[in-house]
Write a protein that holds these residues in place. Structure first.
Motif, PDB file in Angstrom:
ATOM      1  N   ALA A 179     -89.906  12.991 -12.350  1.00 26.72           N
ATOM      2  CA  ALA A 179     -90.090  11.974 -11.315  1.00 26.72           C
ATOM      3  C   ALA A 179     -91.240  11.050 -11.705  1.00 26.72           C
ATOM      4  CB  ALA A 179     -90.368  12.625  -9.971  1.00 26.72           C
ATOM      5  N   ARG A 180     -91.082   9.776 -11.383  1.00 32.31           N
ATOM      6  CA  ARG A 180     -92.157   8.820 -11.677  1.00 32.31           C
ATOM      7  C   ARG A 180     -93.061   8.684 -10.457  1.00 32.31           C
ATOM      8  NH1 ARG A 180     -92.305   3.412 -10.175  1.00 32.31           N
ATOM      9  NH2 ARG A 180     -90.744   2.826  -8.620  1.00 32.31           N
ATOM     10  N   SER A 181     -94.305   8.378 -10.707  1.00 31.76           N
ATOM     11  CA  SER A 181     -95.245   8.143  -9.625  1.00 31.76           C
ATOM     12  C   SER A 181     -94.839   6.875  -8.881  1.00 31.76           C
ATOM     13  CB  SER A 181     -96.660   7.997 -10.189  1.00 31.76           C
ATOM     14  OG  SER A 181     -97.609   7.898  -9.156  1.00 31.76           O
ATOM     15  N   ALA A 182     -94.799   6.937  -7.561  1.00 30.68           N
ATOM     16  CA  ALA A 182     -94.375   5.785  -6.766  1.00 30.68           C
ATOM     17  C   ALA A 182     -94.826   5.962  -5.326  1.00 30.68           C
ATOM     18  CB  ALA A 182     -92.854   5.625  -6.816  1.00 30.68           C
ATOM     19  N   TRP A 183     -94.926   4.842  -4.629  1.00 26.89           N
ATOM     20  CA  TRP A 183     -95.201   4.851  -3.206  1.00 26.89           C
ATOM     21  C   TRP A 183     -93.896   5.028  -2.433  1.00 26.89           C
ATOM     22  CZ3 TRP A 183     -99.737   5.125  -0.759  1.00 26.89           C
ATOM     23  CH2 TRP A 183    -100.903   4.778  -1.471  1.00 26.89           C
ATOM     24  N   MET A 184     -93.945   5.794  -1.347  1.00 27.47           N
ATOM     25  CA  MET A 184     -92.791   6.015  -0.486  1.00 27.47           C
ATOM     26  C   MET A 184     -93.065   5.403   0.888  1.00 27.47           C
ATOM     27  SD  MET A 184     -89.739   7.422  -0.116  1.00 27.47           S
ATOM     28  CE  MET A 184     -89.612   8.695  -1.412  1.00 27.47           C
ATOM     29  N   SER A 185     -92.174   4.518   1.328  1.00 21.91           N
ATOM     30  CA  SER A 185     -92.283   3.913   2.651  1.00 21.91           C
ATOM     31  C   SER A 185     -91.488   4.737   3.658  1.00 21.91           C
ATOM     32  CB  SER A 185     -91.735   2.476   2.632  1.00 21.91           C
ATOM     33  OG  SER A 185     -92.537   1.639   1.825  1.00 21.91           O
ATOM     34  N   TYR A 186     -92.119   5.018   4.801  1.00 21.50           N
ATOM     35  CA  TYR A 186     -91.473   5.744   5.895  1.00 21.50           C
ATOM     36  C   TYR A 186     -91.252   4.779   7.056  1.00 21.50           C
ATOM     37  CZ  TYR A 186     -92.948  10.202   3.736  1.00 21.50           C
ATOM     38  OH  TYR A 186     -93.137  11.263   2.887  1.00 21.50           O
ATOM     39  N   PHE A 187     -90.097   4.908   7.706  1.00 17.92           N
ATOM     40  CA  PHE A 187     -89.793   4.087   8.863  1.00 17.92           C
ATOM     41  C   PHE A 187     -89.637   4.976  10.095  1.00 17.92           C
ATOM     42  CE2 PHE A 187     -88.286   1.874   5.077  1.00 17.92           C
ATOM     43  CZ  PHE A 187     -88.968   0.677   5.194  1.00 17.92           C
ATOM     44  N   HIS A 188     -90.084   4.463  11.216  1.00 13.86           N
ATOM     45  CA  HIS A 188     -90.075   5.222  12.461  1.00 13.86           C
ATOM     46  C   HIS A 188     -88.642   5.487  12.929  1.00 13.86           C
ATOM     47  CE1 HIS A 188     -91.589   6.292  16.546  1.00 13.86           C
ATOM     48  NE2 HIS A 188     -90.412   5.799  16.925  1.00 13.86           N
ATOM     49  N   THR A 189     -88.413   6.713  13.378  1.00 17.78           N
ATOM     50  CA  THR A 189     -87.143   7.060  14.007  1.00 17.78           C
ATOM     51  C   THR A 189     -87.402   7.987  15.175  1.00 17.78           C
ATOM     52  OG1 THR A 189     -84.925   7.993  13.673  1.00 17.78           O
ATOM     53  CG2 THR A 189     -86.717   9.035  12.472  1.00 17.78           C
ATOM     54  N   ASP A 190     -86.550   7.919  16.181  1.00 19.23           N
ATOM     55  CA  ASP A 190     -86.636   8.849  17.298  1.00 19.23           C
ATOM     56  C   ASP A 190     -85.825  10.105  17.030  1.00 19.23           C
ATOM     57  OD1 ASP A 190     -88.263   7.142  18.801  1.00 19.23           O
ATOM     58  OD2 ASP A 190     -86.537   6.100  19.669  1.00 19.23           O
ATOM     59  N   ASP A 191     -84.983  10.078  15.975  1.00 20.97           N
ATOM     60  CA  ASP A 191     -84.095  11.213  15.698  1.00 20.97           C
ATOM     61  C   ASP A 191     -83.772  11.236  14.206  1.00 20.97           C
ATOM     62  OD1 ASP A 191     -81.975  13.054  15.466  1.00 20.97           O
ATOM     63  OD2 ASP A 191     -81.166  12.551  17.426  1.00 20.97           O
ATOM     64  N   ALA A 192     -84.526  12.025  13.444  1.00 17.62           N
ATOM     65  CA  ALA A 192     -84.336  12.081  11.994  1.00 17.62           C
ATOM     66  C   ALA A 192     -82.960  12.612  11.616  1.00 17.62           C
ATOM     67  CB  ALA A 192     -85.428  12.948  11.360  1.00 17.62           C
TER      68      ALA A 192
END
Length: 265
Positions: A65-78
């Protein structure tokens, strides 16, 4: 703008996968003046700005795996989001799971391979600071198919989009706003690029963060002085500000931006 008043589909968390948490902490501490709160047993650390959570870093465990930033988005139900990802042609990379009562998360790939995640709040709602110096102010997707990306994320999160022509023959930049929110809540953009331009991921789409800084040039000096590099810029973008595309010592890309001052009334 990105706020900490999270709504479905808005950016709510951000973390870095790095081979060495201590080294990453030193680099980003030097660049953004972030303090590090380390959880040794979890192999995870929180980056704080003025005591507020600005981002996080975890140890890369996946071989190759390469080093990288991960963006998370808000959810009410994963769980419902994971089902929707598969229905829309994406991939579930990590099925929804609970994080010690802090929240529930899952990781996915979109149809062009762009990796992202969702966060369903528990005790931790999300980032404690955004759209201020040394914090997240924008999220950006480079993809080989902007139209399909708009379809996928639009159906998944309900995002609304608008097109902004780029100067010259630069193509079109797609601006993204959470569902039902005013233009002031615009939080990111989508840019179509040929696969050969996405060298960091071998042609696969990818998300990267944009961090607001008080002085772009001074920040670049900190980046290069601590083992990072500048891929593009600094340059002035009319109505946007002064920005540069950067890479940390581990290969993770990000952008720094000194926002343009609003026009006088």
């Amino acid at each position: 703008m990105i706020t900490t008043d999270f709504v479905p589909g808005s950016p709510s968390w951000l973390d870095l996968g790095a081979p060495d948490i201590a080294a990453a902490s030193r680099f980003y501490g030097a660049v953004f003046d972030w303090e590090t709160e380390t959880y040794e047993d979890a192999g995870y650390a929180i980056f704080r700005s003025g005591g507020k959570a600005a981002a996080a870093v975890g140890k890369l465990e996946e071989e190759g795996a390469r080093s990288a930033w991960m963006s998370y988005f808000h959810t009410d139900d994963a769980d419902a989001t994971a089902q929707a990802v598969e229905r829309l042609g994406g991939t579930v990379r990590a099925a929804p799971f609970d994080v010690d009562g802090e929240g529930r998360m899952a990781q996915f790939s979109d149809p062009q391979g762009g990796q992202f995640a969702v966060w369903q709040p528990g005790k931790t709602v999300g980032l404690g600071i955004a759209d201020e110096p040394n914090s997240l102010c924008w999220t950006e997707l480079y993809t080989t198919d902007a139209a399909d990306a708009q379809r996928f994320y639009g159906e998944l999160f309900g995002w609304t989009t608008s097109d902004m022509p780029l100067p010259g023959d630069g193509g079109t930049y797609v601006l993204v706003t959470p569902a039902g929110q005013p233009e002031e809540r615009m939080h990111g953009g989508i840019m179509e690029m040929p696969a050969e331009a996405l060298t960091a991921t071998g042609g696969r789409a990818y998300w990267h963060p944009v961090f607001a800084v008080a002085d772009c040039d001074a920040t670049l000096a900190r980046i290069t002085g601590n083992g990072g590099s500048v891929q593009m810029g600094p340059e002035d973008a009319e109505g946007v500000g002064r920005l540069a595309v950067c890479v940390d010592p581990f290969g993770a890309g990000f952008v720094v931006l000194t926002p343009a001052s609003p026009p006088e009334a």
